[in-house]
Motif scaffolding. Structure first.
Motif, PDB file in Angstrom:
ATOM      1  N   ASP A 119      33.582  40.889  38.923  1.00  0.00           N
ATOM      2  CA  ASP A 119      34.990  40.915  38.526  1.00  0.00           C
ATOM      3  C   ASP A 119      35.809  41.790  39.474  1.00  0.00           C
ATOM      4  O   ASP A 119      35.266  42.680  40.145  1.00  0.00           O
ATOM      5  N   LEU A 120      37.098  41.545  39.475  1.00  0.00           N
ATOM      6  CA  LEU A 120      38.021  42.319  40.290  1.00  0.00           C
ATOM      7  C   LEU A 120      39.181  42.803  39.429  1.00  0.00           C
ATOM      8  O   LEU A 120      39.594  42.133  38.475  1.00  0.00           O
ATOM      9  N   TYR A 121      39.695  43.986  39.780  1.00  0.00           N
ATOM     10  CA  TYR A 121      40.984  44.431  39.268  1.00  0.00           C
ATOM     11  C   TYR A 121      42.053  44.005  40.264  1.00  0.00           C
ATOM     12  O   TYR A 121      41.874  44.159  41.480  1.00  0.00           O
ATOM     13  N   VAL A 122      43.173  43.495  39.763  1.00  0.00           N
ATOM     14  CA  VAL A 122      44.262  43.050  40.629  1.00  0.00           C
ATOM     15  C   VAL A 122      45.576  43.616  40.096  1.00  0.00           C
ATOM     16  O   VAL A 122      45.880  43.480  38.903  1.00  0.00           O
ATOM     17  N   SER A 180      41.389  32.354  46.077  1.00  0.00           N
ATOM     18  CA  SER A 180      40.578  32.200  47.285  1.00  0.00           C
ATOM     19  C   SER A 180      40.700  33.420  48.194  1.00  0.00           C
ATOM     20  O   SER A 180      39.748  33.785  48.891  1.00  0.00           O
ATOM     21  N   ALA A 181      41.888  34.049  48.192  1.00  0.00           N
ATOM     22  CA  ALA A 181      42.080  35.252  49.007  1.00  0.00           C
ATOM     23  C   ALA A 181      41.218  36.407  48.516  1.00  0.00           C
ATOM     24  O   ALA A 181      40.926  37.334  49.266  1.00  0.00           O
ATOM     25  N   LEU A 182      40.790  36.328  47.258  1.00  0.00           N
ATOM     26  CA  LEU A 182      39.921  37.348  46.676  1.00  0.00           C
ATOM     27  C   LEU A 182      38.447  36.953  46.778  1.00  0.00           C
ATOM     28  O   LEU A 182      37.575  37.697  46.328  1.00  0.00           O
ATOM     29  N   ARG A 216      42.716  38.687  32.464  1.00  0.00           N
ATOM     30  CA  ARG A 216      43.038  39.577  31.347  1.00  0.00           C
ATOM     31  C   ARG A 216      44.126  40.547  31.768  1.00  0.00           C
ATOM     32  O   ARG A 216      44.071  41.134  32.853  1.00  0.00           O
ATOM     33  N   ASP A 217      45.133  40.735  30.923  1.00  0.00           N
ATOM     34  CA  ASP A 217      46.217  41.692  31.130  1.00  0.00           C
ATOM     35  C   ASP A 217      45.753  43.044  30.579  1.00  0.00           C
ATOM     36  O   ASP A 217      45.554  43.199  29.364  1.00  0.00           O
ATOM     37  N   LEU A 218      45.574  44.021  31.459  1.00  0.00           N
ATOM     38  CA  LEU A 218      45.035  45.305  31.026  1.00  0.00           C
ATOM     39  C   LEU A 218      46.062  46.155  30.288  1.00  0.00           C
ATOM     40  O   LEU A 218      45.695  46.928  29.390  1.00  0.00           O
ATOM     41  N   ARG A 243      42.487  41.996  35.146  1.00  0.00           N
ATOM     42  CA  ARG A 243      41.064  41.877  35.470  1.00  0.00           C
ATOM     43  C   ARG A 243      40.769  40.384  35.581  1.00  0.00           C
ATOM     44  O   ARG A 243      41.084  39.622  34.639  1.00  0.00           O
ATOM     45  N   VAL A 244      40.212  39.966  36.714  1.00  0.00           N
ATOM     46  CA  VAL A 244      39.953  38.544  36.929  1.00  0.00           C
ATOM     47  C   VAL A 244      38.446  38.341  37.072  1.00  0.00           C
ATOM     48  O   VAL A 244      37.741  39.145  37.693  1.00  0.00           O
ATOM     49  N   SER A 245      37.970  37.221  36.455  1.00  0.00           N
ATOM     50  CA  SER A 245      36.522  36.976  36.388  1.00  0.00           C
ATOM     51  C   SER A 245      36.238  35.506  36.646  1.00  0.00           C
ATOM     52  O   SER A 245      36.921  34.627  36.092  1.00  0.00           O
ATOM     53  N   GLU A 246      35.230  35.229  37.460  1.00  0.00           N
ATOM     54  CA  GLU A 246      34.761  33.861  37.629  1.00  0.00           C
ATOM     55  C   GLU A 246      34.047  33.415  36.356  1.00  0.00           C
ATOM     56  O   GLU A 246      33.182  34.118  35.848  1.00  0.00           O
TER      57      GLU A 246
END
Length: 460
Positions: free
Chosen positions: A395-398, A415-417, A426-428, A454-457
């Motif tokens: 996962d990544l925080y964006v 794709s840039a990530l 998810r909106d933190l 927070r973004v997750s595949e």
């Protein structure tokens, strides 16, 4: 083997183990960005003990469970601010004998001590020990601000240096090294015998008081490498783990390797205040220092300018932050994604519900404390995105920012990530799942506002 030899070996082993433990102990500080409160933005040089205790009490009750822990008394605690004053005025030489007026609280070894008119519990030579003990009793940690060098009045008085027989303050001062905005101190000539012993003596005093954090001012411009190394050596020998913060900036970027080795946090810029242009400037400073932060060493965006500020100076009239609500979210969002130390600058007991909400979002604070390798994804004239990695997962925080002067959509291409397929978002700040998206996510963001995600595949 003789008893004397066995005894010497035993002493060597004990000494080696102690030194190894101490070295490991000192390396253990600031493994995540320090979180706390500093008195400067709301009280300038004029904070009093009761106010420090009130802020500590508020933190213990409302913030400690979210990771906030440091209570830091900022500058001129040895100076007796006249009643009603906002800031300590420069002191002057007495025309008759050359001594300094007003006289700072100082012991016989040329070490500044808390002025008892501000800190009554320091009476009788107790220093900050009673106040630190109170802060520790709340489960918090205690810190102080100090100016680089040695007091000019100690040089005038030829105060002896503790631990350096026959050396006095005038023999180790560099009288050509002066802070441009505060005339209380001279720099130290670290090549002189006794200079390191002086720094050792003040850090030993701070350790006796129970200090957990020191913010050393006037080290960065010009960059004072020898004194920075001197403070680090003094901390290492004092027997107590102490966070070492250098202030203010701008710390030269070409000194990154040196400052990372010797300090736990360092200011990237001059004092940050509650103006949008200062936020934009901080984005640029942060980009210059990108990639330098990590466990034990953090580039510092400066204190959080949210809440009740400038009650006694130092900048502008008493006020709640001039930032708009959206700008406050941008402020907290960027400091969190960048992993800057988080030092609250407002008077905590005057926090309203809106401030408390900003300081107690556990999902947002996790980005600051645990996100790794923060990087800028893109920046245009009107928008910007940063990201970091969530440890133990893919996962990544964006963080998305609207830098423009009107509400607009700000987007991130997955794709840039390096992400593929269906992406959950998810909106933190809201602590809400927003859904599953293809290729990109975009969100309408208010003027000068931000989103933290927070973004997750999704499993394929």
């Amino acid at each position: 083997m003789s008893c004397i030899t066995i005894r010497n070996i035993f002493i060597f082993i004990l000494t080696f183990n102690f030194c190894a433990a101490l070295n490991a102990q000192n390396k253990s500080v600031a493994q995540t960005p320090p979180m706390g409160w500093n008195s400067y933005n709301c009280f300038g040089s004029a904070v009093h003990e009761n106010e420090v205790r009130a802020n500590a009490g508020y933190m213990a009750k409302n913030l400690k469970q979210y990771g906030w822990q440091y209570i830091v008394v900022d500058f001129l605690w040895s100076y007796d601010n006249p009643p009603g004053s906002n800031i300590g005025n420069p002191f002057q030489k007495n025309l008759e004998d050359g001594s300094f007026v007003p006289w700072l609280a100082m012991d016989k070894w040329g070490r500044l001590t808390p002025h008892v008119n501000k800190f009554p519990s320091a009476f009788g030579g107790k220093g900050f020990k009673p106040l630190a003990a109170y802060v520790h009793s709340l489960g918090l940690k205690f810190g102080i601000h100090v100016m680089r060098g040695i007091p000019r009045q100690a040089v005038w008085a030829k105060s002896p240096v503790l631990g350096a027989k026959g050396i006095t303050a005038d023999m180790i001062a560099d009288t050509s090294s002066k802070c441009p905005w505060m005339n209380h101190m001279y720099g130290l000539d670290m090549a002189k015998p006794g200079a390191q012993e002086y720094l050792n003596s003040i850090l030993n005093l701070y350790a006796q008081w129970g200090v957990d954090f020191i913010k050393v001012d006037d080290l960065s411009r010009p960059y004072s490498a020898a004194e920075i190394e001197g403070y680090k050596k003094a901390i290492d020998q004092c027997g107590r783990p102490i966070v070492f913060s250098t202030s203010p900036g701008a710390t030269p970027v070409n000194k990154a390797d040196h400052i990372k080795q010797h300090a736990n946090m360092w200011r990237m810029a001059d004092d940050f205040w509650d103006e949008w242009k200062a936020v934009l400037q901080m984005f640029d400073y942060a980009k210059e220092w990108e990639g330098t932060g990590g466990p034990g060493h953090w580039p510092d965006c400066d204190m959080i300018q949210i809440g009740k500020l400038s009650k006694r100076g130092p900048v502008g009239k008493e006020r709640y932050s001039r930032f708009t609500r959206d700008e406050e979210y941008t402020h907290m969002t960027f400091w969190s994604i960048y992993r800057s130390p988080l030092m609250l600058g407002g008077n905590l007991p005057e926090n309203r519900e809106q401030e408390l909400k900003l300081f107690t979002n556990s999902e947002v604070l996790a980005v600051n404390q645990h996100g790794t390798n923060p990087r800028q994804l893109y920046k245009t004239q009107n928008a910007m995105a940063w990201y970091s990695h969530v440890p133990g997962s893919k996962d990544l925080y964006v963080a998305l920012f609207n830098l423009g002067d009107a509400q607009q959509n700000v987007s991130v291409d997955f794709s840039a990530l390096g992400l593929k397929g269906k992406i959950a978002v998810r909106d933190l700040w809201a602590k809400q799942d927003l859904g599953v998206f293809d290729q990109q996510y975009q969100q309408k963001i208010n003027t000068h506002g931000a989103a933290l995600l927070r973004v997750s595949e999704k499993a394929r």
